[in-house]
Design a protein around this motif. Structure first.
Motif, short mmCIF file in Angstrom:
data_model
loop_
_atom_site.label_atom_id
_atom_site.label_comp_id
_atom_site.label_asym_id
_atom_site.label_seq_id
_atom_site.Cartn_x
_atom_site.Cartn_y
_atom_site.Cartn_z
N ARG A 1 23.65 -68.73 -46.46
CA ARG A 1 22.29 -68.50 -45.96
C ARG A 1 21.96 -69.37 -44.76
NH1 ARG A 1 18.87 -68.31 -51.67
NH2 ARG A 1 19.83 -66.42 -52.50
N GLY B 1 18.57 -67.49 -41.29
CA GLY B 1 17.45 -66.97 -42.07
C GLY B 1 16.19 -67.79 -42.05
N PHE C 1 24.66 -61.42 -40.74
CA PHE C 1 23.37 -61.34 -41.43
C PHE C 1 23.28 -59.96 -42.08
CE2 PHE C 1 18.81 -60.37 -41.63
CZ PHE C 1 18.37 -61.47 -42.37
N ASP D 1 23.26 -58.08 -46.47
CA ASP D 1 22.88 -58.24 -47.87
C ASP D 1 23.95 -57.59 -48.73
OD1 ASP D 1 20.27 -59.00 -49.57
OD2 ASP D 1 21.21 -57.25 -50.49
N GLY E 1 22.85 -71.50 -51.37
CA GLY E 1 22.32 -71.22 -50.04
C GLY E 1 21.30 -72.23 -49.58
#
Length: 411
Positions: A74, A77, A122, A124, A371
Protein backbone atom coordinates in the motif's frame (compact mmCIF):
# COMPACT_ATOMS: atom_id res chain seq x y z
CA UNK A 1 13.28 14.34 -1.21
CA UNK A 2 13.46 14.22 2.55
CA UNK A 3 16.99 13.58 3.74
CA UNK A 4 17.51 12.05 7.13
CA UNK A 5 19.81 13.69 9.64
CA UNK A 6 19.76 10.54 11.74
CA UNK A 7 23.05 8.66 11.42
CA UNK A 8 22.92 5.10 10.19
CA UNK A 9 23.63 2.78 13.09
CA UNK A 10 24.20 -0.94 13.30
CA UNK A 11 23.22 -1.28 16.94
CA UNK A 12 19.74 -1.84 18.32
CA UNK A 13 17.38 0.19 20.44
CA UNK A 14 16.12 -2.15 23.13
CA UNK A 15 13.01 -1.57 25.15
CA UNK A 16 13.24 -2.61 28.81
CA UNK A 17 12.24 -6.19 29.34
CA UNK A 18 13.37 -9.54 30.55
CA UNK A 19 17.01 -10.59 30.14
CA UNK A 20 15.94 -13.11 27.53
CA UNK A 21 14.91 -10.31 25.20
CA UNK A 22 18.57 -9.53 24.50
CA UNK A 23 19.15 -12.96 22.98
CA UNK A 24 16.03 -12.70 20.85
CA UNK A 25 17.24 -9.47 19.30
CA UNK A 26 20.67 -10.83 18.47
CA UNK A 27 22.38 -9.11 21.40
CA UNK A 28 24.67 -10.67 23.92
CA UNK A 29 23.90 -10.24 27.64
CA UNK A 30 26.74 -7.71 27.95
CA UNK A 31 24.96 -5.44 25.48
CA UNK A 32 27.33 -6.00 22.55
CA UNK A 33 25.90 -6.84 19.18
CA UNK A 34 26.50 -10.02 17.28
CA UNK A 35 25.78 -10.91 13.70
CA UNK A 36 23.21 -13.59 13.03
CA UNK A 37 24.14 -16.10 10.38
CA UNK A 38 20.95 -17.20 8.74
CA UNK A 39 22.54 -19.32 6.04
CA UNK A 40 24.09 -22.66 6.79
CA UNK A 41 27.20 -23.73 4.92
CA UNK A 42 24.85 -25.37 2.45
CA UNK A 43 24.17 -22.08 0.71
CA UNK A 44 20.99 -21.22 -1.12
CA UNK A 45 21.18 -22.07 -4.80
CA UNK A 46 20.08 -18.86 -6.51
CA UNK A 47 17.93 -19.05 -9.59
CA UNK A 48 19.28 -17.71 -12.84
CA UNK A 49 19.83 -13.98 -12.65
CA UNK A 50 21.89 -11.25 -14.22
CA UNK A 51 23.51 -8.25 -12.59
CA UNK A 52 21.24 -5.87 -14.52
CA UNK A 53 18.15 -7.26 -12.78
CA UNK A 54 16.65 -4.88 -10.20
CA UNK A 55 17.88 -5.41 -6.66
CA UNK A 56 14.48 -6.70 -5.54
CA UNK A 57 14.44 -9.41 -8.20
CA UNK A 58 17.93 -10.51 -7.23
CA UNK A 59 16.95 -10.71 -3.56
CA UNK A 60 13.83 -12.71 -4.42
CA UNK A 61 16.04 -15.23 -6.19
CA UNK A 62 18.41 -15.52 -3.25
CA UNK A 63 21.39 -13.86 -4.89
CA UNK A 64 24.12 -12.16 -2.88
CA UNK A 65 23.65 -8.37 -2.98
CA UNK A 66 25.00 -5.36 -1.11
CA UNK A 67 21.88 -4.35 0.85
CA UNK A 68 18.26 -5.40 1.23
CA UNK A 69 15.84 -3.92 -1.30
CA UNK A 70 12.68 -2.34 0.08
CA UNK A 71 9.14 -1.49 -0.87
CA UNK A 72 5.90 -1.13 1.10
CA UNK A 73 2.53 -2.77 0.72
CA UNK A 74 0.00 0.00 0.00
CA UNK A 75 2.88 2.39 -0.65
CA UNK A 76 0.69 4.18 -3.21
CA UNK A 77 -2.51 5.60 -1.80
CA UNK A 78 -4.42 7.43 0.83
CA UNK A 79 -1.61 8.57 3.17
CA UNK A 80 -0.01 10.67 0.39
CA UNK A 81 -1.15 14.27 -0.16
CA UNK A 82 -0.71 13.86 -3.92
CA UNK A 83 -3.09 10.90 -3.89
CA UNK A 84 -5.67 12.71 -1.75
CA UNK A 85 -5.76 15.60 -4.22
CA UNK A 86 -6.20 13.24 -7.13
CA UNK A 87 -8.91 11.26 -5.30
CA UNK A 88 -10.95 14.44 -4.81
CA UNK A 89 -10.88 15.00 -8.56
CA UNK A 90 -11.68 11.35 -9.31
CA UNK A 91 -13.78 10.12 -6.35
CA UNK A 92 -14.51 6.65 -7.75
CA UNK A 93 -11.96 4.02 -6.71
CA UNK A 94 -12.96 1.89 -9.68
CA UNK A 95 -12.16 4.79 -12.01
CA UNK A 96 -8.82 5.42 -10.34
CA UNK A 97 -7.84 1.75 -10.49
CA UNK A 98 -9.18 0.98 -13.97
CA UNK A 99 -8.03 4.01 -15.98
CA UNK A 100 -4.55 3.71 -17.44
CA UNK A 101 -3.44 7.32 -16.96
CA UNK A 102 -4.62 7.34 -13.34
CA UNK A 103 -3.14 3.92 -12.55
CA UNK A 104 0.25 5.01 -13.85
CA UNK A 105 0.16 8.38 -12.11
CA UNK A 106 -0.79 6.89 -8.74
CA UNK A 107 1.67 4.00 -9.02
CA UNK A 108 4.49 6.45 -9.72
CA UNK A 109 3.65 8.89 -6.90
CA UNK A 110 5.67 7.00 -4.25
CA UNK A 111 8.38 6.19 -6.80
CA UNK A 112 8.91 9.87 -7.53
CA UNK A 113 8.72 10.83 -3.86
CA UNK A 114 10.69 8.04 -2.15
CA UNK A 115 12.49 5.90 -4.77
CA UNK A 116 11.53 2.46 -3.40
CA UNK A 117 13.12 -0.64 -4.94
CA UNK A 118 9.71 -1.93 -6.04
CA UNK A 119 6.91 -0.10 -7.88
CA UNK A 120 3.65 -1.97 -7.48
CA UNK A 121 0.76 -1.33 -9.83
CA UNK A 122 -2.15 0.55 -8.25
CA UNK A 123 -4.97 -1.94 -8.50
CA UNK A 124 -7.11 -4.26 -6.37
CA UNK A 125 -7.29 -8.01 -5.89
CA UNK A 126 -10.93 -7.86 -7.04
CA UNK A 127 -10.14 -6.04 -10.29
CA UNK A 128 -10.24 -9.18 -12.50
CA UNK A 129 -13.62 -10.43 -11.19
CA UNK A 130 -15.83 -8.95 -13.96
CA UNK A 131 -13.50 -10.49 -16.54
CA UNK A 132 -14.63 -13.98 -15.51
CA UNK A 133 -18.26 -13.31 -14.65
CA UNK A 134 -18.47 -11.70 -11.22
CA UNK A 135 -19.41 -8.00 -11.35
CA UNK A 136 -18.84 -5.91 -8.24
CA UNK A 137 -19.10 -2.37 -6.91
CA UNK A 138 -17.10 -0.53 -4.29
CA UNK A 139 -18.97 1.70 -1.84
CA UNK A 140 -17.13 4.35 0.14
CA UNK A 141 -18.16 3.05 3.56
CA UNK A 142 -19.00 -0.64 3.00
CA UNK A 143 -16.16 -1.41 0.62
CA UNK A 144 -16.61 -4.08 -2.11
CA UNK A 145 -20.16 -5.27 -2.80
CA UNK A 146 -20.98 -8.38 -4.84
CA UNK A 147 -24.71 -8.32 -5.45
CA UNK A 148 -24.98 -11.95 -6.61
CA UNK A 149 -22.83 -14.08 -4.29
CA UNK A 150 -21.98 -17.61 -5.45
CA UNK A 151 -23.25 -20.14 -2.94
CA UNK A 152 -24.80 -22.91 -5.04
CA UNK A 153 -24.38 -24.80 -8.30
CA UNK A 154 -26.81 -22.58 -10.14
CA UNK A 155 -24.75 -19.51 -9.32
CA UNK A 156 -21.63 -21.20 -10.70
CA UNK A 157 -23.13 -20.94 -14.18
CA UNK A 158 -22.25 -17.24 -14.34
CA UNK A 159 -18.53 -18.08 -14.37
CA UNK A 160 -16.53 -18.23 -17.59
CA UNK A 161 -12.83 -18.28 -18.56
CA UNK A 162 -11.10 -15.00 -17.86
CA UNK A 163 -11.37 -12.50 -20.71
CA UNK A 164 -8.04 -10.72 -20.63
CA UNK A 165 -9.27 -8.22 -23.22
CA UNK A 166 -11.32 -6.71 -20.39
CA UNK A 167 -8.12 -6.20 -18.38
CA UNK A 168 -6.07 -4.42 -21.03
CA UNK A 169 -5.87 -1.37 -18.75
CA UNK A 170 -3.78 -3.51 -16.38
CA UNK A 171 -1.48 -4.75 -19.11
CA UNK A 172 -1.01 -1.31 -20.64
CA UNK A 173 -0.31 0.23 -17.24
CA UNK A 174 2.34 -2.36 -16.41
CA UNK A 175 4.01 -1.79 -19.76
CA UNK A 176 4.13 1.97 -19.21
CA UNK A 177 5.42 1.56 -15.66
CA UNK A 178 8.21 -0.70 -16.89
CA UNK A 179 9.23 1.96 -19.36
CA UNK A 180 9.09 4.74 -16.77
CA UNK A 181 11.05 2.89 -14.09
CA UNK A 182 13.50 1.08 -16.32
CA UNK A 183 15.84 -1.17 -14.35
CA UNK A 184 16.10 1.23 -11.40
CA UNK A 185 13.37 -0.68 -9.57
CA UNK A 186 11.26 -3.79 -10.05
CA UNK A 187 7.72 -3.42 -11.38
CA UNK A 188 5.42 -5.52 -9.23
CA UNK A 189 2.11 -7.10 -10.11
CA UNK A 190 -0.20 -8.88 -7.71
CA UNK A 191 -3.23 -11.13 -7.38
CA UNK A 192 -5.47 -12.48 -4.67
CA UNK A 193 -5.24 -16.15 -3.76
CA UNK A 194 -8.27 -18.33 -4.63
CA UNK A 195 -9.46 -18.69 -1.02
CA UNK A 196 -9.29 -14.95 -0.41
CA UNK A 197 -11.10 -14.10 -3.64
CA UNK A 198 -13.68 -16.81 -2.93
CA UNK A 199 -14.33 -15.24 0.47
CA UNK A 200 -15.55 -12.04 -1.19
CA UNK A 201 -17.46 -13.91 -3.89
CA UNK A 202 -19.28 -16.16 -1.41
CA UNK A 203 -19.82 -13.64 1.40
CA UNK A 204 -20.91 -10.88 -0.99
CA UNK A 205 -18.22 -8.49 0.23
CA UNK A 206 -16.11 -7.95 3.31
CA UNK A 207 -16.79 -9.97 6.44
CA UNK A 208 -15.49 -10.27 9.97
CA UNK A 209 -16.73 -13.79 10.64
CA UNK A 210 -16.30 -15.76 7.36
CA UNK A 211 -19.18 -17.97 8.48
CA UNK A 212 -20.81 -18.45 5.07
CA UNK A 213 -17.70 -19.69 3.27
CA UNK A 214 -16.47 -21.72 6.24
CA UNK A 215 -19.85 -23.42 6.42
CA UNK A 216 -19.62 -24.22 2.71
CA UNK A 217 -16.53 -26.34 3.41
CA UNK A 218 -18.92 -28.85 5.00
CA UNK A 219 -22.36 -28.09 3.56
CA UNK A 220 -21.45 -27.49 -0.11
CA UNK A 221 -17.89 -28.74 -0.65
CA UNK A 222 -18.51 -29.56 -4.33
CA UNK A 223 -19.63 -26.00 -5.05
CA UNK A 224 -16.71 -24.51 -3.15
CA UNK A 225 -14.19 -26.79 -4.86
CA UNK A 226 -15.62 -25.87 -8.27
CA UNK A 227 -15.41 -22.17 -7.44
CA UNK A 228 -11.84 -22.43 -6.15
CA UNK A 229 -10.77 -24.44 -9.19
CA UNK A 230 -12.24 -21.86 -11.53
CA UNK A 231 -10.56 -19.04 -9.63
CA UNK A 232 -7.25 -20.90 -9.70
CA UNK A 233 -7.21 -21.08 -13.50
CA UNK A 234 -8.40 -17.49 -13.90
CA UNK A 235 -5.83 -16.13 -11.44
CA UNK A 236 -3.04 -18.15 -13.07
CA UNK A 237 -3.92 -16.72 -16.47
CA UNK A 238 -4.02 -13.25 -14.91
CA UNK A 239 -0.56 -13.67 -13.37
CA UNK A 240 0.91 -14.79 -16.69
CA UNK A 241 -0.79 -11.84 -18.38
CA UNK A 242 0.78 -9.42 -15.90
CA UNK A 243 4.22 -10.93 -16.39
CA UNK A 244 3.98 -10.74 -20.17
CA UNK A 245 2.85 -7.12 -19.82
CA UNK A 246 5.94 -6.13 -17.85
CA UNK A 247 5.66 -7.24 -14.22
CA UNK A 248 9.02 -8.49 -12.92
CA UNK A 249 7.72 -9.98 -9.69
CA UNK A 250 4.26 -11.09 -8.57
CA UNK A 251 2.88 -11.07 -5.03
CA UNK A 252 0.03 -13.44 -4.16
CA UNK A 253 -2.14 -12.10 -1.35
CA UNK A 254 -3.94 -14.77 0.64
CA UNK A 255 -5.22 -11.99 2.85
CA UNK A 256 -7.84 -14.09 4.63
CA UNK A 257 -5.93 -17.37 4.69
CA UNK A 258 -4.84 -16.57 8.23
CA UNK A 259 -8.50 -16.68 9.30
CA UNK A 260 -8.51 -20.44 8.76
CA UNK A 261 -7.28 -23.07 11.21
CA UNK A 262 -3.95 -24.36 9.83
CA UNK A 263 -5.29 -27.80 8.90
CA UNK A 264 -8.25 -26.22 7.08
CA UNK A 265 -5.92 -23.82 5.25
CA UNK A 266 -3.93 -26.82 4.06
CA UNK A 267 -7.09 -28.34 2.62
CA UNK A 268 -8.90 -25.33 1.19
CA UNK A 269 -6.22 -22.79 0.30
CA UNK A 270 -2.74 -24.28 -0.04
CA UNK A 271 -3.48 -26.76 -2.90
CA UNK A 272 -4.94 -24.01 -5.07
CA UNK A 273 -1.97 -21.69 -4.50
CA UNK A 274 0.32 -24.60 -5.39
CA UNK A 275 -1.60 -25.04 -8.65
CA UNK A 276 -1.13 -21.36 -9.48
CA UNK A 277 2.60 -21.62 -8.83
CA UNK A 278 2.84 -24.72 -11.01
CA UNK A 279 0.90 -23.18 -13.91
CA UNK A 280 2.87 -19.93 -13.77
CA UNK A 281 6.21 -21.75 -13.59
CA UNK A 282 5.43 -23.53 -16.86
CA UNK A 283 4.90 -20.26 -18.72
CA UNK A 284 7.19 -17.91 -16.77
CA UNK A 285 9.85 -20.04 -15.06
CA UNK A 286 12.07 -17.13 -14.01
CA UNK A 287 9.46 -14.81 -12.50
CA UNK A 288 9.83 -14.49 -8.71
CA UNK A 289 6.65 -15.21 -6.75
CA UNK A 290 5.94 -13.85 -3.27
CA UNK A 291 3.24 -15.22 -0.96
CA UNK A 292 1.84 -13.01 1.79
CA UNK A 293 -0.75 -14.19 4.31
CA UNK A 294 -1.96 -11.78 6.95
CA UNK A 295 -1.79 -13.53 10.32
CA UNK A 296 0.47 -16.30 9.06
CA UNK A 297 2.21 -17.07 12.36
CA UNK A 298 0.44 -20.41 12.64
CA UNK A 299 1.06 -21.34 9.00
CA UNK A 300 4.77 -20.75 8.38
CA UNK A 301 5.95 -24.35 8.38
CA UNK A 302 3.00 -25.31 6.18
CA UNK A 303 3.94 -22.62 3.63
CA UNK A 304 7.47 -23.84 2.92
CA UNK A 305 6.65 -26.46 0.29
CA UNK A 306 4.27 -24.33 -1.73
CA UNK A 307 6.88 -23.42 -4.37
CA UNK A 308 7.03 -19.62 -4.11
CA UNK A 309 10.37 -17.80 -4.02
CA UNK A 310 9.58 -15.52 -1.09
CA UNK A 311 7.34 -15.77 1.97
CA UNK A 312 6.13 -12.51 3.49
CA UNK A 313 5.98 -12.23 7.26
CA UNK A 314 3.52 -10.01 9.06
CA UNK A 315 4.67 -8.01 12.09
CA UNK A 316 3.36 -10.54 14.63
CA UNK A 317 6.19 -12.95 13.72
CA UNK A 318 9.67 -12.18 15.01
CA UNK A 319 11.93 -12.07 11.96
CA UNK A 320 14.65 -14.23 13.53
CA UNK A 321 12.07 -16.74 14.71
CA UNK A 322 10.41 -16.76 11.29
CA UNK A 323 13.75 -17.41 9.61
CA UNK A 324 14.41 -20.30 11.93
CA UNK A 325 10.97 -21.81 11.43
CA UNK A 326 10.98 -21.49 7.63
CA UNK A 327 14.52 -22.74 7.14
CA UNK A 328 17.34 -20.65 5.79
CA UNK A 329 16.89 -21.71 2.16
CA UNK A 330 13.59 -19.80 2.04
CA UNK A 331 13.69 -16.12 1.07
CA UNK A 332 11.60 -13.76 3.21
CA UNK A 333 9.91 -10.38 3.02
CA UNK A 334 8.97 -7.99 5.81
CA UNK A 335 8.30 -7.21 8.52
CA UNK A 336 8.44 -3.80 10.23
CA UNK A 337 5.25 -3.02 12.13
CA UNK A 338 3.49 -0.21 10.19
CA UNK A 339 2.95 1.57 13.51
CA UNK A 340 6.70 2.22 13.71
CA UNK A 341 6.16 4.86 11.03
CA UNK A 342 4.40 6.91 13.71
CA UNK A 343 7.40 6.64 16.05
CA UNK A 344 10.37 9.02 16.38
CA UNK A 345 12.64 8.59 13.38
CA UNK A 346 15.50 7.31 15.54
CA UNK A 347 13.25 4.50 16.78
CA UNK A 348 12.25 3.64 13.21
CA UNK A 349 15.92 3.54 12.23
CA UNK A 350 16.74 1.08 14.99
CA UNK A 351 13.80 -1.16 14.11
CA UNK A 352 14.88 -1.30 10.47
CA UNK A 353 18.35 -2.32 11.56
CA UNK A 354 16.98 -4.95 13.94
CA UNK A 355 14.79 -6.55 11.27
CA UNK A 356 17.57 -6.54 8.66
CA UNK A 357 20.10 -8.09 11.02
CA UNK A 358 17.64 -10.76 12.11
CA UNK A 359 16.86 -11.54 8.46
CA UNK A 360 20.52 -12.00 7.54
CA UNK A 361 22.46 -10.83 4.54
CA UNK A 362 20.85 -12.88 1.78
CA UNK A 363 17.32 -13.52 0.54
CA UNK A 364 15.50 -10.68 2.32
CA UNK A 365 13.20 -7.98 0.92
CA UNK A 366 12.50 -5.29 3.52
CA UNK A 367 8.84 -4.36 3.80
CA UNK A 368 6.21 -3.64 6.40
CA UNK A 369 4.37 -6.46 8.10
CA UNK A 370 1.17 -5.11 6.54
CA UNK A 371 0.14 -2.13 4.42
CA UNK A 372 0.89 1.53 5.10
CA UNK A 373 -1.70 2.87 7.54
CA UNK A 374 -3.88 5.91 6.97
CA UNK A 375 -2.40 9.19 8.25
CA UNK A 376 1.14 7.78 8.14
CA UNK A 377 3.55 10.74 7.96
CA UNK A 378 5.16 10.96 4.55
CA UNK A 379 8.34 12.09 6.32
CA UNK A 380 8.51 8.67 8.00
CA UNK A 381 8.06 6.82 4.71
CA UNK A 382 10.82 8.91 3.17
CA UNK A 383 13.05 8.16 6.16
CA UNK A 384 12.36 4.42 5.86
CA UNK A 385 13.68 4.37 2.31
CA UNK A 386 16.55 6.76 3.07
CA UNK A 387 17.77 4.45 5.82
CA UNK A 388 17.55 1.37 3.60
CA UNK A 389 19.49 2.99 0.77
CA UNK A 390 22.26 3.79 3.25
CA UNK A 391 22.55 0.24 4.53
CA UNK A 392 25.42 -2.08 3.73
CA UNK A 393 25.52 -5.74 4.66
CA UNK A 394 29.29 -5.49 5.00
CA UNK A 395 28.86 -2.75 7.61
CA UNK A 396 25.94 -4.35 9.45
CA UNK A 397 27.81 -7.63 9.76
CA UNK A 398 31.33 -6.22 10.00
CA UNK A 399 32.11 -7.82 13.38
CA UNK A 400 32.27 -11.17 11.59
CA UNK A 401 30.73 -13.06 14.49
CA UNK A 402 28.23 -15.56 13.13
CA UNK A 403 26.18 -18.42 14.44
CA UNK A 404 25.21 -21.46 12.41
CA UNK A 405 21.67 -21.01 13.55
CA UNK A 406 19.71 -19.27 16.26
CA UNK A 407 18.79 -21.25 19.33
CA UNK A 408 15.07 -21.87 19.90
CA UNK A 409 13.27 -19.18 21.83
CA UNK A 410 12.77 -19.93 25.50
CA UNK A 411 9.40 -18.47 26.45
Amino acid sequence: MYSSSIPIRSDFLIAPGSPGSCLRLGLLPNGKTRSIRLLSRRQISPRASVCSDPLLVQAARGNAISRPPAWMMRQAGRYMDAYKKLAKKYPSFRERSETVDLIVEISLQPWKAFQPDGVIIFSDILTPLPAFGVPFDIEEVKGPIIHSPICDEEALKCLHPIDLEKLQFVGESLSILRGEVGEKAAVLGFVGAPWTIATYVVEGGSTRTYTTIKRMCYTAPRVLKALLSHLTQAISDYVIFQVKSGAQCIQIFDSWGGQLPPNIWEQWSKPYIEQIVSLVRKECPQIPLVLYINGNGGLLERMTGIGVDVIGLDWTVDMADGRRRLGYNVNVQGNVDPAYLFSPLAVLTDEIHRVVRCAGRRGHILNLGHGVLMNTPEEAVAHFFDVVRGLSYDTLFEDGVTTQELEPLKL
